[in-house]
Design an enzyme around this catalytic site. Structure first.
Site, PDB file in Angstrom:
ATOM      1  N   ASN A 225       4.660   5.461 -16.904  1.00 49.99           N
ATOM      2  CA  ASN A 225       5.751   5.587 -17.992  1.00 49.99           C
ATOM      3  C   ASN A 225       6.266   6.953 -18.154  1.00 49.99           C
ATOM      4  O   ASN A 225       7.179   6.965 -18.508  1.00 49.99           O
ATOM      5  CB  ASN A 225       5.308   4.847 -19.382  1.00 49.99           C
TER       6      ASN A 225
ATOM      7  N   GLY B  88      -0.425   9.672  -6.528  1.00 49.70           N
ATOM      8  CA  GLY B  88      -0.010   8.534  -7.181  1.00 49.70           C
ATOM      9  C   GLY B  88       1.347   8.644  -7.728  1.00 49.70           C
ATOM     10  O   GLY B  88       2.302   8.265  -6.696  1.00 49.70           O
TER      11      GLY B  88
ATOM     12  N   CYS C  48       0.775  -1.281   0.083  1.00 47.10           N
ATOM     13  CA  CYS C  48      -0.079  -0.049   0.259  1.00 47.10           C
ATOM     14  C   CYS C  48       0.878   1.327  -0.017  1.00 47.10           C
ATOM     15  O   CYS C  48       1.290   1.727   1.106  1.00 47.10           O
ATOM     16  CB  CYS C  48      -0.995  -0.090   1.027  1.00 47.10           C
TER      17      CYS C  48
ATOM     18  N   THR D 276       0.134   4.008  -2.967  1.00 40.14           N
ATOM     19  CA  THR D 276      -0.722   4.856  -3.711  1.00 40.14           C
ATOM     20  C   THR D 276      -2.157   5.474  -2.768  1.00 40.14           C
ATOM     21  O   THR D 276      -2.432   4.613  -2.019  1.00 40.14           O
ATOM     22  CB  THR D 276      -1.010   4.538  -4.877  1.00 40.14           C
TER      23      THR D 276
ATOM     24  N   GLU E 288       3.430   0.999 -10.993  1.00 38.47           N
ATOM     25  CA  GLU E 288       5.018   0.630 -10.522  1.00 38.47           C
ATOM     26  C   GLU E 288       5.667   2.203 -11.010  1.00 38.47           C
ATOM     27  O   GLU E 288       6.909   1.940 -11.333  1.00 38.47           O
ATOM     28  CB  GLU E 288       5.581  -0.437 -11.158  1.00 38.47           C
TER      29      GLU E 288
ATOM     30  N   GLN F 174      -5.120  -7.245 -33.814  1.00 37.01           N
ATOM     31  CA  GLN F 174      -5.357  -6.856 -34.973  1.00 37.01           C
ATOM     32  C   GLN F 174      -5.258  -7.826 -36.096  1.00 37.01           C
ATOM     33  O   GLN F 174      -6.251  -8.001 -37.010  1.00 37.01           O
ATOM     34  CB  GLN F 174      -4.436  -5.512 -35.126  1.00 37.01           C
TER      35      GLN F 174
END
Lengths: 249, 384
Positions: free
Chosen positions: B365, B130, B123, B125, B362, B335
């Site tokens: 990006n 965030g 725990c 976030t 984690e 696709q």
């Protein structure tokens, strides 16, 4: 009691086998190899017998190139106590394998050999029977249950008509069938512990076995491609095809 | 440089692949549909040593390296992304106690965590913090031998089911130095859970808020010193990033295999899909991206194992690249399957939904780029 379990390094059962272009055999370069699945069942059975206190020591034997040591390590990670690598770069036929196993059995004096009923590469289904004959031991093939009771074993065999239970005197060669057990996965700690277990290295020559093949492979070919089906118009045409094309009636 | 696996690594990978193929892959679609948390299968995984991969042996861990772990999570994710990812979270929480906990804490918690008799969640976030994790506001106020906790943690995998919550709380002033790490047991009075979140993917693990209202946790449950929490959280994240990158690799491998098989079967305009150059090129790019992602992930894991000063940089780069590549590969595989790819009867849409979150958690990006740029520019500043 000691149990000797031969483990063969074969092409992994998930790999799509390819025939070499020159027809001399199947492609094994860059192909995933693993333990023959029937041998895994044999190792599992031996380890369970050890866990049940019936067996003192489980010895895994592989006959093959240096890399066959990895197959022995897998057996050790599953719970076998030590390994023997009979190192050879020749491709041994079941008779030569049986002679190596006899020589090892003479030396180690196990109470039981648990041999996979066949290896999934050549599907010979001969090694166990030949080994029993050479040793002059009892044999119990296609086992789905093994119970050891004193100097005897009771083995349930998978035969065409169902199950057959026989009583055999020890020492015995048992060949394992698919339903004998479900082999465990090797755990990470046991994979590490397997590294510390001893593996002796010998050779067919040291065991006094001539590895020269008795058989000559003439050609290895892919199975014929399945031809597509055709639709028939009526029963008369079907009967005609069955009689004249398929020649089954 | 050696790009081959050691004999041990090949054996670990093989063990994980076999387990994933037999115990995870056949159920993954059903677990996704019914939002089933496969505790029984995870306990089987724990029997094989997958619940404490890089936890020490004296408490039941497997004591392997991060590189070994990356190979294992990659293999597990090929069977079920979401379950593999949860195992990686459990592993991270267990590792924090192993690495930063004292003797009592290690002996109290870890034997149950490595066997998965108890399940752990992590725990960090919060609803309001965030990416800016150091701004967390969950308060822990010392009262005698206890801390009294108030606040909430958001997006917690395993919330409501897990037995142990490794929780970052504020014991001091603002900023990273005021954060501490506490082990909060599930039966703590004042600990409750929000309703299960409805999610795009990762459905085989429950996600919910963890709510702390005057929850009392003994000071003895504090991992590390007061104020060390943020350091512990960041240390965990380097490895967590490798694990999540590895999970993307496994799922992408599975998607690529499915796409290649489909290209060998499906016919259009009188020929197999695999005979169209446009799709050949697409498949070639997918495989190339996957290989690049794999090499970066293993490299980052090696850096972490070697405690290289560039480990954080390499982990951030690998996480960014592998999770982006993983999503693109799964999406391309969908696709290639055309309309079937969009159906729930095929695994592709699940793969896409499952790996999408890897680009977010984690550290998003975008945060990975911040870490990379900060390192580059910091080095530049140091050189001038």
């Amino acid at each position: 009691m000691k149990v000797l379990v031969p483990v063969k390094r074969v092409i992994d059962y998930n790999v799509k086998v390819r025939v070499k272009p020159d027809g001399s055999g199947v492609e094994t370069q860059n192909v995933k190899m693993s333990m023959n699945p029937f041998d895994e069942i044999s190792v599992e059975e031996a380890v369970r017998m050890k866990e049940a206190g019936v067996v003192d020591e489980v010895i895994a034997v592989s006959i093959g190139p240096q890399q066959a040591q990895e197959t022995i390590r897998t057996a050790l990670a599953m719970g076998a106590d030590r390994g023997i690598l009979v190192k050879t770069d020749d491709n041994l036929e079941p008779l030569a394998v049986a002679k190596c196993l006899k020589a090892l059995a003479d030396k180690e004096e196990p109470g039981m050999l648990i041999v996979g009923k066949q290896a999934i590469d050549d599907d010979s289904n001969q090694t166990g029977q030949m080994t029993a004959a050479l040793l002059g031991w009892a044999q119990a093939t296609f086992a789905s249950v093994i119970k050891v009771d004193g100097d005897h074993a009771q083995v349930t065999r998978e035969v065409d008509g169902g199950l057959e239970t026989i009583k055999v005197k020890l020492p015995v060669v048992v060949t394992s069938d698919l339903r004998l057990n479900e082999p465990r996965y090797a755990s990470l700690p046991n994979i590490m512990k397997a590294k510390k277990k001893p593996i002796d290295v010998t050779s067919p020559e040291e065991l006094g076995v001539d590895p020269a093949p008795r058989l000559q492979v003439l050609n290895v070919a892919e199975p014929p491609k399945r031809a597509g089906g055709t639709k028939v118009e009526d029963v008369a045409q079907l009967v005609d095809k069955l009689m004249n094309e398929a020649k089954v009636i | 440089m050696d790009f081959t696996l050691s004999e041990d690594q090949a054996a670990f990978q093989d063990a994980a692949q076999r387990f994933a193929a037999a115990e995870l892959a056949p159920h993954a679609a059903e677990w996704d549909r019914s939002a089933h948390f496969p505790v029984a299968e995870m306990r089987k995984a724990a029997e094989l040593g997958f619940a404490g991969i890089y936890v020490a042996e004296d408490v039941g861990g497997s004591a392997l390296t991060r590189t070994d772990a990356a190979l294992i999570f990659e293999a597990l994710a090929e069977g079920c992304t979401s379950t593999a990812a949860f195992l990686s979270i459990h592993n991270m929480a267990a590792w924090m106690i192993d690495r930063f906990g004292d003797t009592d804490q290690r002996q109290t918690w870890l034997p149950d965590l490595t066997s998965m008799a108890k399940i752990a969640s992590y725990c960090l976030t919060e609803p309001g913090s965030g990416s800016d994790a150091a701004a967390l506001t969950t308060k822990a106020v010392r009262d005698g031998d206890d801390y009294v906790l108030n606040g909430a943690k958001a997006f917690i995998s395993g919330a409501g089911v897990s037995d142990v919550y490794v929780t970052m709380v504020r014991t001091g002033g603002a900023g990273p130095k005021g954060v501490s790490c506490l082990i909060v047991p599930k039966d703590t009075l004042g600990l409750s859970f929000g309703p299960p979140e409805r999610k795009m993917g990762w459905n085989s693990q429950p996600t919910a808020q963890v709510i702390l209202e005057n929850a009392r946790v003994p000071v003895a449950n504090r991992v590390g010193a007061e104020g060390e929490g943020f350091k512990i959280a960041m240390a965990g994240l380097d490895g967590g990033r490798i694990n999540i990158a590895a999970c993307s690799l496994g799922t992408a491998t599975s998607a690529l295999k499915a796409a290649l098989a489909y290209m060998g079967e499906r016919k259009a305009f009188g020929q197999k899909l695999g005979q169209f150059q446009a799709l050949q090129f697409k498949a070639a790019d997918m495989a190339t991206q996957l290989e690049a992602a794999r090499l970066m992930t293993y490299r980052a894991a090696r850096s972490l194992d070697a405690r290289s000063p560039d480990a954080t940089l390499h982990c951030a780069m690998a996480k960014r690249f592998a999770t982006d590549a993983g999503f693109d590969i799964c999406n391309d595989a969908l696709q290639i399957h055309g309309g079937y790819g969009y159906l729930n009867d095929f695994p592709l849409e699940r793969h896409v939904r499952d790996v999408r979150v890897h680009q977010i958690l984690e550290g998003t990006n975008e945060i990975m780029r911040v870490i990379i740029a900060r390192k580059l520019l910091g080095d530049l500043a140091a050189a001038s």
